[in-house]
Design a protein around this motif. Structure first.
Motif, PDB file in Angstrom:
ATOM      1  N   THR A   1       0.276   2.425   0.818  1.00 53.04           N
ATOM      2  CA  THR A   1       0.058   3.859   0.946  1.00 53.04           C
ATOM      3  C   THR A   1       1.119   4.477   1.833  1.00 53.04           C
ATOM      4  N   GLY A   2       1.147   5.805   1.865  1.00 57.85           N
ATOM      5  CA  GLY A   2       2.061   6.515   2.753  1.00 57.85           C
ATOM      6  C   GLY A   2       1.538   6.515   4.179  1.00 57.85           C
ATOM      7  N   TYR A   3       2.439   6.534   5.131  1.00 58.04           N
ATOM      8  CA  TYR A   3       2.030   6.458   6.534  1.00 58.04           C
ATOM      9  C   TYR A   3       1.292   7.717   6.988  1.00 58.04           C
ATOM     10  N   ASP A   4       1.460   8.828   6.265  1.00 59.21           N
ATOM     11  CA  ASP A   4       0.875  10.088   6.713  1.00 59.21           C
ATOM     12  C   ASP A   4      -0.647  10.116   6.593  1.00 59.21           C
ATOM     13  N   ILE A   5      -1.236   9.227   5.801  1.00 60.95           N
ATOM     14  CA  ILE A   5      -2.697   9.217   5.660  1.00 60.95           C
ATOM     15  C   ILE A   5      -3.303   7.926   6.224  1.00 60.95           C
ATOM     16  N   LEU A   6      -2.579   7.309   7.141  1.00 59.70           N
ATOM     17  CA  LEU A   6      -3.092   6.088   7.760  1.00 59.70           C
ATOM     18  C   LEU A   6      -4.434   6.338   8.438  1.00 59.70           C
ATOM     19  N   PHE A   7      -4.522   7.443   9.179  1.00 56.22           N
ATOM     20  CA  PHE A   7      -5.785   7.759   9.854  1.00 56.22           C
ATOM     21  C   PHE A   7      -6.782   8.408   8.906  1.00 56.22           C
ATOM     22  N   PHE A   8      -6.317   9.342   8.067  1.00 56.54           N
ATOM     23  CA  PHE A   8      -7.239  10.083   7.205  1.00 56.54           C
ATOM     24  C   PHE A   8      -7.949   9.189   6.198  1.00 56.54           C
ATOM     25  N   TRP A   9      -7.240   8.233   5.625  1.00 67.85           N
ATOM     26  CA  TRP A   9      -7.808   7.442   4.539  1.00 67.85           C
ATOM     27  C   TRP A   9      -7.982   5.974   4.897  1.00 67.85           C
ATOM     28  N   VAL A  10      -6.916   5.321   5.331  1.00 68.77           N
ATOM     29  CA  VAL A  10      -6.953   3.873   5.543  1.00 68.77           C
ATOM     30  C   VAL A  10      -7.976   3.505   6.612  1.00 68.77           C
ATOM     31  N   ALA A  11      -7.969   4.236   7.716  1.00 70.45           N
ATOM     32  CA  ALA A  11      -8.917   3.928   8.792  1.00 70.45           C
ATOM     33  C   ALA A  11     -10.359   4.078   8.320  1.00 70.45           C
ATOM     34  N   ARG A  12     -10.613   5.082   7.500  1.00 73.67           N
ATOM     35  CA  ARG A  12     -11.974   5.282   6.988  1.00 73.67           C
ATOM     36  C   ARG A  12     -12.372   4.172   6.017  1.00 73.67           C
ATOM     37  N   MET A  13     -11.432   3.702   5.209  1.00 71.96           N
ATOM     38  CA  MET A  13     -11.743   2.589   4.305  1.00 71.96           C
ATOM     39  C   MET A  13     -12.137   1.347   5.097  1.00 71.96           C
ATOM     40  N   VAL A  14     -11.438   1.108   6.189  1.00 68.16           N
ATOM     41  CA  VAL A  14     -11.752  -0.056   7.019  1.00 68.16           C
ATOM     42  C   VAL A  14     -13.122   0.115   7.673  1.00 68.16           C
ATOM     43  N   MET A  15     -13.359   1.294   8.258  1.00 70.35           N
ATOM     44  CA  MET A  15     -14.636   1.530   8.937  1.00 70.35           C
ATOM     45  C   MET A  15     -15.820   1.452   7.978  1.00 70.35           C
ATOM     46  N   LEU A  16     -15.699   2.094   6.820  1.00 66.11           N
ATOM     47  CA  LEU A  16     -16.803   2.088   5.862  1.00 66.11           C
ATOM     48  C   LEU A  16     -16.976   0.714   5.226  1.00 66.11           C
ATOM     49  N   GLY A  17     -15.867  -0.006   5.041  1.00 65.85           N
ATOM     50  CA  GLY A  17     -15.978  -1.366   4.518  1.00 65.85           C
ATOM     51  C   GLY A  17     -16.767  -2.258   5.459  1.00 65.85           C
ATOM     52  N   LEU A  18     -16.480  -2.163   6.744  1.00 63.54           N
ATOM     53  CA  LEU A  18     -17.215  -2.954   7.736  1.00 63.54           C
ATOM     54  C   LEU A  18     -18.677  -2.511   7.827  1.00 63.54           C
ATOM     55  N   GLU A  19     -18.903  -1.198   7.699  1.00 61.79           N
ATOM     56  CA  GLU A  19     -20.261  -0.666   7.829  1.00 61.79           C
ATOM     57  C   GLU A  19     -21.160  -1.093   6.664  1.00 61.79           C
ATOM     58  N   PHE A  20     -20.630  -1.022   5.438  1.00 64.85           N
ATOM     59  CA  PHE A  20     -21.481  -1.235   4.262  1.00 64.85           C
ATOM     60  C   PHE A  20     -21.359  -2.626   3.635  1.00 64.85           C
ATOM     61  N   THR A  21     -20.262  -3.338   3.917  1.00 60.31           N
ATOM     62  CA  THR A  21     -20.088  -4.651   3.299  1.00 60.31           C
ATOM     63  C   THR A  21     -19.858  -5.775   4.303  1.00 60.31           C
ATOM     64  N   ASP A  22     -19.716  -5.413   5.568  1.00 60.97           N
ATOM     65  CA  ASP A  22     -19.431  -6.398   6.627  1.00 60.97           C
ATOM     66  C   ASP A  22     -18.102  -7.117   6.405  1.00 60.97           C
ATOM     67  N   GLN A  23     -17.185  -6.493   5.647  1.00 64.10           N
ATOM     68  CA  GLN A  23     -15.870  -7.079   5.398  1.00 64.10           C
ATOM     69  C   GLN A  23     -14.801  -5.988   5.482  1.00 64.10           C
ATOM     70  N   VAL A  24     -13.624  -6.350   5.949  1.00 67.04           N
ATOM     71  CA  VAL A  24     -12.511  -5.400   5.859  1.00 67.04           C
ATOM     72  C   VAL A  24     -12.032  -5.387   4.410  1.00 67.04           C
ATOM     73  N   PRO A  25     -11.695  -4.227   3.862  1.00 61.12           N
ATOM     74  CA  PRO A  25     -11.369  -4.133   2.435  1.00 61.12           C
ATOM     75  C   PRO A  25     -10.025  -4.748   2.055  1.00 61.12           C
ATOM     76  N   PHE A  26      -9.137  -4.995   3.031  1.00 60.81           N
ATOM     77  CA  PHE A  26      -7.840  -5.605   2.754  1.00 60.81           C
ATOM     78  C   PHE A  26      -7.291  -6.171   4.051  1.00 60.81           C
ATOM     79  N   LYS A  27      -6.420  -7.152   3.922  1.00 61.77           N
ATOM     80  CA  LYS A  27      -5.851  -7.824   5.093  1.00 61.77           C
ATOM     81  C   LYS A  27      -4.509  -7.231   5.509  1.00 61.77           C
ATOM     82  N   THR A  28      -3.766  -6.713   4.543  1.00 61.71           N
ATOM     83  CA  THR A  28      -2.414  -6.224   4.813  1.00 61.71           C
ATOM     84  C   THR A  28      -2.286  -4.781   4.353  1.00 61.71           C
ATOM     85  N   ILE A  29      -1.612  -3.956   5.160  1.00 61.65           N
ATOM     86  CA  ILE A  29      -1.344  -2.564   4.807  1.00 61.65           C
ATOM     87  C   ILE A  29       0.163  -2.377   4.747  1.00 61.65           C
TER      88      ILE A  29
END
Length: 216
Positions: free
Chosen positions: A79-107
């Protein structure tokens, strides 16, 4: 903010505002009277809904589904660096919240294609370069080469129509060189073509023995 009035059409029942005060001001101007407003309690912010994407698209909440088992979690997110906080961080947080797993290992973060002045392209600013219109005018090879020749890992790409036009001219030169070589080869005899043919891998010494113009 929703407007509770059954006499209105479905498209007129809603007012979009930053807060309740602003919503009431807009409603007063729109309807000419005080109305009862009720805030919609079923709204998911754009970026938070996008944050559900890694697992919501592969069968979640059914963690036993074939797609979920095969594709979640993923290996890499690009992804582009400009949405690291807007999108990527939320994917990680919601992945941990609902699946107990990070959605990806490398960005993998790539740069952005900007206009000639380094500004982010925006329809509002009117500085967007339409790729389809550009291809119609200059050809897809010119657009591809313009992007590739300016691409450095982690850096933004300044793009202008002038650059694409100059790239088009360069690509045309390459095409003309290719046509010239083809025409020149067509006049050679079979024996001459065999002399020019490369049958085995050329060593560094073989290349150095060639005339300078042919080494490249």
């Amino acid at each position: 903010v929703g407007l509770d009035d059954s006499t209105l059409s479905s498209t007129d029942k809603y007012i979009v505002a930053r807060n309740v005060k602003e919503a009431k001001e807009i409603a007063l101007i729109k309807y000419g009277k005080d109305v009862e407003l009720a805030q919609d309690d079923d709204v998911l912010d754009t970026w938070f809904s996008s944050g559900l994407w890694p697992f919501a698209t592969v069968g979640w909440p059914d963690s036993e589904s074939p797609d979920y088992s095969r594709f979640y979690p993923a290996h890499m997110m690009e992804t582009g660096y400009d949405i690291l906080f807007f999108w990527v961080a939320r994917m990680v947080m919601l992945g941990l919240e609902f699946t107990d797993q990070v959605p990806f290992k490398t960005i993998y973060l790539h740069g952005l294609v900007r206009d000639a002045n380094g500004q982010k392209m925006s329809k509002t600013k009117g500085n967007v370069i339409d790729p389809l219109e550009t291809i119609d005018k200059y050809g897809c090879d010119a657009l591809r080469f313009s992007l590739l020749s300016s691409s450095t890992p982690g850096q933004d790409i300044p793009l202008s129509m002038e650059k694409i036009e100059s790239t088009r001219n360069f690509v045309n030169k390459l095409w003309n060189v290719g046509k010239y070589i083809q025409n020149a080869l067509s006049t050679l005899s079979t024996e001459d073509k065999q002399l020019l043919a490369v049958s085995n891998t050329m060593t560094e010494q073989d290349i150095n023995n060639l005339p300078l113009s042919e080494q490249y």
